[in-house]
Design an enzyme around this catalytic site. Sequence first.
Site, PDB file in Angstrom:
ATOM      1  N   ALA A  65       0.872  -1.175   0.000  1.00  0.00           N
ATOM      2  CA  ALA A  65       0.000   0.000   0.000  1.00  0.00           C
ATOM      3  C   ALA A  65       0.912   1.228   0.000  1.00  0.00           C
ATOM      4  CB  ALA A  65      -0.878  -0.022   1.249  1.00  0.00           C
ATOM      5  N   GLY A 110       0.615  -4.932   1.235  1.00  0.00           N
ATOM      6  CA  GLY A 110      -0.489  -5.152   0.299  1.00  0.00           C
ATOM      7  C   GLY A 110      -0.065  -5.900  -0.958  1.00  0.00           C
ATOM      8  N   GLU A 113      -0.210  -9.406  -0.045  1.00  0.00           N
ATOM      9  CA  GLU A 113      -1.632  -9.790   0.073  1.00  0.00           C
ATOM     10  C   GLU A 113      -2.287 -10.012  -1.295  1.00  0.00           C
ATOM     11  OE1 GLU A 113      -2.126  -6.489   2.757  1.00  0.00           O
ATOM     12  OE2 GLU A 113      -3.133  -7.801   4.185  1.00  0.00           O
ATOM     13  N   GLU A 133       3.706  -4.871   7.825  1.00  0.00           N
ATOM     14  CA  GLU A 133       2.885  -3.802   8.412  1.00  0.00           C
ATOM     15  C   GLU A 133       3.182  -3.505   9.873  1.00  0.00           C
ATOM     16  OE1 GLU A 133       1.793  -6.249   6.492  1.00  0.00           O
ATOM     17  OE2 GLU A 133       0.330  -5.509   5.052  1.00  0.00           O
TER      18      GLU A 133
HETATM   19  N1  COA Z   1       4.589   3.381  -0.637  1.00  0.00           N
HETATM   20  C1  COA Z   1       4.939   4.543  -1.182  1.00  0.00           C
HETATM   21  N2  COA Z   1       6.126   4.727  -1.790  1.00  0.00           N
HETATM   22  C2  COA Z   1       6.962   3.683  -1.844  1.00  0.00           C
HETATM   23  C3  COA Z   1       6.642   2.432  -1.281  1.00  0.00           C
HETATM   24  C4  COA Z   1       5.390   2.299  -0.661  1.00  0.00           C
HETATM   25  N3  COA Z   1       4.965   1.141  -0.144  1.00  0.00           N
HETATM   26  N4  COA Z   1       7.681   1.594  -1.478  1.00  0.00           N
HETATM   27  C5  COA Z   1       8.620   2.286  -2.155  1.00  0.00           C
HETATM   28  N5  COA Z   1       8.187   3.559  -2.353  1.00  0.00           N
HETATM   29  C6  COA Z   1       8.885   4.633  -3.053  1.00  0.00           C
HETATM   30  C7  COA Z   1      10.023   5.210  -2.204  1.00  0.00           C
HETATM   31  O1  COA Z   1       9.544   6.156  -1.289  1.00  0.00           O
HETATM   32  C8  COA Z   1      10.898   5.810  -3.269  1.00  0.00           C
HETATM   33  O2  COA Z   1      10.365   7.035  -3.666  1.00  0.00           O
HETATM   34  P1  COA Z   1      11.370   8.286  -3.984  1.00  0.00           P
HETATM   35  O3  COA Z   1      12.177   7.829  -5.172  1.00  0.00           O
HETATM   36  O4  COA Z   1      10.452   9.411  -4.289  1.00  0.00           O
HETATM   37  O5  COA Z   1      12.207   8.477  -2.766  1.00  0.00           O
HETATM   38  C9  COA Z   1      10.733   4.852  -4.445  1.00  0.00           C
HETATM   39  O6  COA Z   1       9.516   4.130  -4.211  1.00  0.00           O
HETATM   40  C10 COA Z   1      11.856   3.843  -4.556  1.00  0.00           C
HETATM   41  O7  COA Z   1      11.988   3.227  -3.280  1.00  0.00           O
HETATM   42  P2  COA Z   1      13.376   3.175  -2.452  1.00  0.00           P
HETATM   43  O8  COA Z   1      13.045   2.964  -1.013  1.00  0.00           O
HETATM   44  O9  COA Z   1      14.215   4.357  -2.786  1.00  0.00           O
HETATM   45  O10 COA Z   1      14.040   1.885  -3.108  1.00  0.00           O
HETATM   46  P3  COA Z   1      15.019   0.845  -2.410  1.00  0.00           P
HETATM   47  O11 COA Z   1      15.440  -0.068  -3.508  1.00  0.00           O
HETATM   48  O12 COA Z   1      16.054   1.528  -1.603  1.00  0.00           O
HETATM   49  O13 COA Z   1      14.092   0.027  -1.356  1.00  0.00           O
HETATM   50  C11 COA Z   1      12.144  -1.193  -0.643  1.00  0.00           C
HETATM   51  C12 COA Z   1      13.011  -0.698  -1.828  1.00  0.00           C
HETATM   52  C13 COA Z   1      10.927  -1.874  -1.244  1.00  0.00           C
HETATM   53  C14 COA Z   1      12.968  -2.163   0.195  1.00  0.00           C
HETATM   54  C15 COA Z   1      11.724   0.027   0.222  1.00  0.00           C
HETATM   55  O14 COA Z   1      11.194   1.019  -0.645  1.00  0.00           O
HETATM   56  C16 COA Z   1      10.660  -0.312   1.214  1.00  0.00           C
HETATM   57  O15 COA Z   1      10.956  -0.890   2.246  1.00  0.00           O
HETATM   58  N6  COA Z   1       9.372   0.078   0.943  1.00  0.00           N
HETATM   59  C17 COA Z   1       8.295  -0.132   1.862  1.00  0.00           C
HETATM   60  C18 COA Z   1       7.779  -1.538   1.752  1.00  0.00           C
HETATM   61  C19 COA Z   1       6.662  -1.795   2.734  1.00  0.00           C
HETATM   62  O16 COA Z   1       6.838  -1.885   3.933  1.00  0.00           O
HETATM   63  N7  COA Z   1       5.458  -1.943   2.185  1.00  0.00           N
HETATM   64  C20 COA Z   1       4.281  -2.296   2.933  1.00  0.00           C
HETATM   65  C21 COA Z   1       3.331  -1.183   2.993  1.00  0.00           C
HETATM   66  S1  COA Z   1       1.820  -1.707   3.796  1.00  0.00           S
END
Ligand code: COA
Length: 257
Positions: A65, A110, A113, A133
């Site tokens: 999400a 999500g 999910e 989460e």
């Molecule tokens: N929601 C909103 N934006 C997200 C996102 C999410 N779930 N996951 C990644 N992004 C965005 C980042 O903010 C970043 O945006 P920016 O370029 O404007 O800074 C872009 O996507 C790239 O992500 P980034 O974190 O820079 O890449 P990374 O390769 O270093 O790390 C992840 C990738 C997936 C490990 C890391 O983004 C992450 O942990 N995301 C959250 C995952 C999560 O917990 N999701 C569950 C949500 S319920």
Amino acid sequence: MSDTIEIESSEGVTTITVTRPDRLNALDTETLQALEAALRDARDTHDTRALVLTGAGEDAFVAGADIEYMSELSVEEAQAYAELGHRVTDAIETFPAPAIAAVNGYAFGGGCELALAADLRVASERAVIGQTEVGLGIVPGWGGTQRLSRIVGDEQARRLVFFAERIDAQDAHAYGLVGEVVAHDELDDRVSEMAAELAAQPAFALRSAKEALNQVHESHLTAGLRYERRLWSGLFGTADQREAMTAFVEERDPDFR
Ligand code: COA
């Protein structure tokens, strides 16, 4: 269709791709609504005999999400977002043909999910999966608390959720969270091959099999067995049943319409 959801259909296989790569395909409300609409189209306007769900780009299936969007939500807004997420995951689970999640990269929250709601999950060796989460101060809200333990078992689900673990594809396979792991550049071919094979099966039988298998989680064993019996006998007399069995008896390949 929206900018962030693509749908394409060919020879009975419909592929829906979440296309928001600059956010690692995270699902904001608009994308989730477009996904709901795409699932409706796949069901109603395409001849979908197998459904494939995947994410655009090389890095992510769906990174969850949209955390930025969620960060300021009120309880009421969160409720509406959860309801939308549930409608989407329910639409995948009850889709009248098998759904395959081609997990091509990150599948968190999500995203995990969505994959859990599919019938089958094939992961690239680069996939990283988790219900993250709790680390964000919430719980899985699009069916994860319910579907995960049914797929991987109670203890594994608790571990994944409580520790917000991020596991690689091999561990996900060992947990039973994905059915198969393939080399990253072989994922599309492998999933296309599976989807084509499913699309060639007798559609009504496959749909009924999915309904019966879904029923396992809906009822107690006795009711499930009764449901299975009714479904099973109801298939006799359908064109596919007659053709399949006649072809077997006549020692020829079936010709399904
Ligand atoms: N929601 C909103 N934006 C997200 C996102 C999410 N779930 N996951 C990644 N992004 C965005 C980042 O903010 C970043 O945006 P920016 O370029 O404007 O800074 C872009 O996507 C790239 O992500 P980034 O974190 O820079 O890449 P990374 O390769 O270093 O790390 C992840 C990738 C997936 C490990 C890391 O983004 C992450 O942990 N995301 C959250 C995952 C999560 O917990 N999701 C569950 C949500 S319920």
